[in-house]
Enzyme design. Structure first.
Site, PDB file in Angstrom:
ATOM      1  N   GLY A 307       0.946  -1.555   0.423  1.00  0.00           N
ATOM      2  CA  GLY A 307      -0.064  -0.167  -0.192  1.00  0.00           C
ATOM      3  C   GLY A 307       1.093   1.152   0.128  1.00  0.00           C
ATOM      4  O   GLY A 307       1.958   1.348  -0.481  1.00  0.00           O
ATOM      5  N   GLU A 308       0.359   2.421   0.864  1.00  0.00           N
ATOM      6  CA  GLU A 308       0.577   3.799   0.657  1.00  0.00           C
ATOM      7  C   GLU A 308       2.183   3.842  -0.748  1.00  0.00           C
ATOM      8  O   GLU A 308       2.764   4.706  -0.373  1.00  0.00           O
ATOM      9  CB  GLU A 308       1.794   3.529   1.825  1.00  0.00           C
ATOM     10  CG  GLU A 308       3.383   2.623   2.123  1.00  0.00           C
ATOM     11  CD  GLU A 308       4.188   2.750   2.658  1.00  0.00           C
ATOM     12  OE1 GLU A 308       5.518   2.699   2.699  1.00  0.00           O
ATOM     13  OE2 GLU A 308       3.673   2.608   3.686  1.00  0.00           O
ATOM     14  N   ALA A 309       0.925   3.900  -1.912  1.00  0.00           N
ATOM     15  CA  ALA A 309       0.951   3.951  -3.132  1.00  0.00           C
ATOM     16  C   ALA A 309       3.138   3.740  -3.636  1.00  0.00           C
ATOM     17  O   ALA A 309       2.773   4.691  -4.644  1.00  0.00           O
ATOM     18  CB  ALA A 309       0.824   5.999  -3.326  1.00  0.00           C
TER      19      ALA A 309
END
Length: 350
Positions: A307-309
């Site tokens: 996650g977290e781009a």
């Protein structure tokens, strides 16, 4: 999945779908004309050629650019965490935001490597959304306000928007959204998230089943799915996607949770995410199946699920390279390179 106008706050959101611009076909044609003159065999850069045309079409210019790429990470907390759906405590969400600020996270390193701007948005972390197993995540007014907040993410300007999230428990939220939109057993959509063991996975599946039962009869409208089963980060990301489309900014989606926001918009109008590129195929849950349903082919498949781009940011490096190749390669005429004889020229890949 869309409902008729009700005179309620969601009406303002629904009206936006009638305002969304289409890709600029003249810009795409200009890219293809130049591509045919570049010093390479036709189609030899494969999907990079398609990506360059995609950027140009949404930016509305024959020479696309990626001068101000921006990664936006939206962080939210969720009441459903109380059911033990994650091995990590909810405090980790804020601690990770502090890690982002200190430059210590994976996304910081990727942004530095590819020269990407980076912003993080704290979505009322001290006030988790309602526990979706027993109540709606938030009311309609709050949901629309969060969508509007997400729309402001592009206010500083960008020509390529990468979207990510942070939030303990939000893969449970995403799984519930997919189950509501697409049906089938909850187990088909639930994954291990941040590393659940078998008992935790069973709890998580049971919680999604309970949420679907709690909200049964109210999930025929995609915006109701969002407000009942979603989270603030998902609503804000949906708003950012809409705002980017209105401003003709191409978007790169991250993984399982970010794609849930795109799935909400797609359920309202499948054309609404045409400006979106799937950065990668996440290893979480049924992300690959969701991408297939949305008609999005991932740029990367690296078995990632952080996650977290991170996946979106890595894909931004590919997009930057595609645009640089298109804009800065020499043409046959400029380089003095002979072209293939007309009778021998291979048919150009589309």
């Amino acid at each position: 999945m869309d409902a008729t106008a009700t005179g309620l706050p969601f009406d303002d959101v629904r009206r936006l779908f009638a305002m969304l611009p289409d890709a600029d076909e003249a810009a795409i044609a200009a890219v293809r004309r130049r591509d045919a003159e570049l010093t390479k065999p036709p189609g030899s850069l494969g999907r990079l050629e398609e990506i360059a045309a995609w950027v140009a079409g949404w930016q509305g210019k024959g020479r696309p650019s990626v001068a101000r790429p921006l990664v936006c990470v939206f962080a939210g907390n969720h009441g459903v965490v109380r059911h033990g759906v994650s091995p990590y405590p909810q405090s980790v969400t804020r601690q990770m935001l502090e890690n982002f600020a200190a430059g210590g996270a994976a996304i910081n390193q990727i942004c530095a490597a590819y020269d990407l701007g980076f912003k993080v948005f704290d979505l009322a972390l001290d006030l988790p959304t309602g526990d979706i197993a027993t109540e709606a995540a938030f009311d309609e007014k709050a949901c629309v306000a969060t969508l509007a907040f997400g729309m402001e993410a592009i206010a500083g300007g960008t020509d390529l928007l990468c979207l990510g999230e942070m939030g303990i428990g939000n893969t449970t939220i995403a799984a519930a959204i997919y189950a509501a939109l697409y049906g089938g057993p909850a187990a088909c959509w639930v994954g291990r998230g941040t590393g659940l063991d078998d008992a935790g996975l069973a709890r998580k599946t049971a919680v999604v089943e309970q949420a679907l039962a709690t909200h049964a009869g109210h999930l025929g409208d995609a915006l109701e799915v969002l407000r009942r089963l979603g989270g603030r980060e998902v609503a804000a990301i949906a708003g950012a996607i809409l705002a980017a489309r209105l401003e003709r900014i191409p978007v790169i989606l991250d993984g399982y949770v970010v794609t849930a926001a795109a799935a909400i918009l797609h359920a309202i109008d499948p054309r609404s995410i045409a400006h979106c590129l799937a950065g990668h195929r996440s290893a979480e849950g049924a992300h690959g199946e969701v991408l297939d349903r949305l008609g999005l082919a991932p740029v990367l498949d690296l078995d990632m699920r952080l996650g977290e781009a991170t996946g979106a940011a890595l894909a931004a490096g590919i997009v930057k390279a595609a645009v640089a190749c298109h804009n800065d390669m020499a043409t046959f005429a400029q380089a003095g390179v002979d072209t293939a004889d007309e009778g021998e020229r291979p048919e150009r890949l589309q």
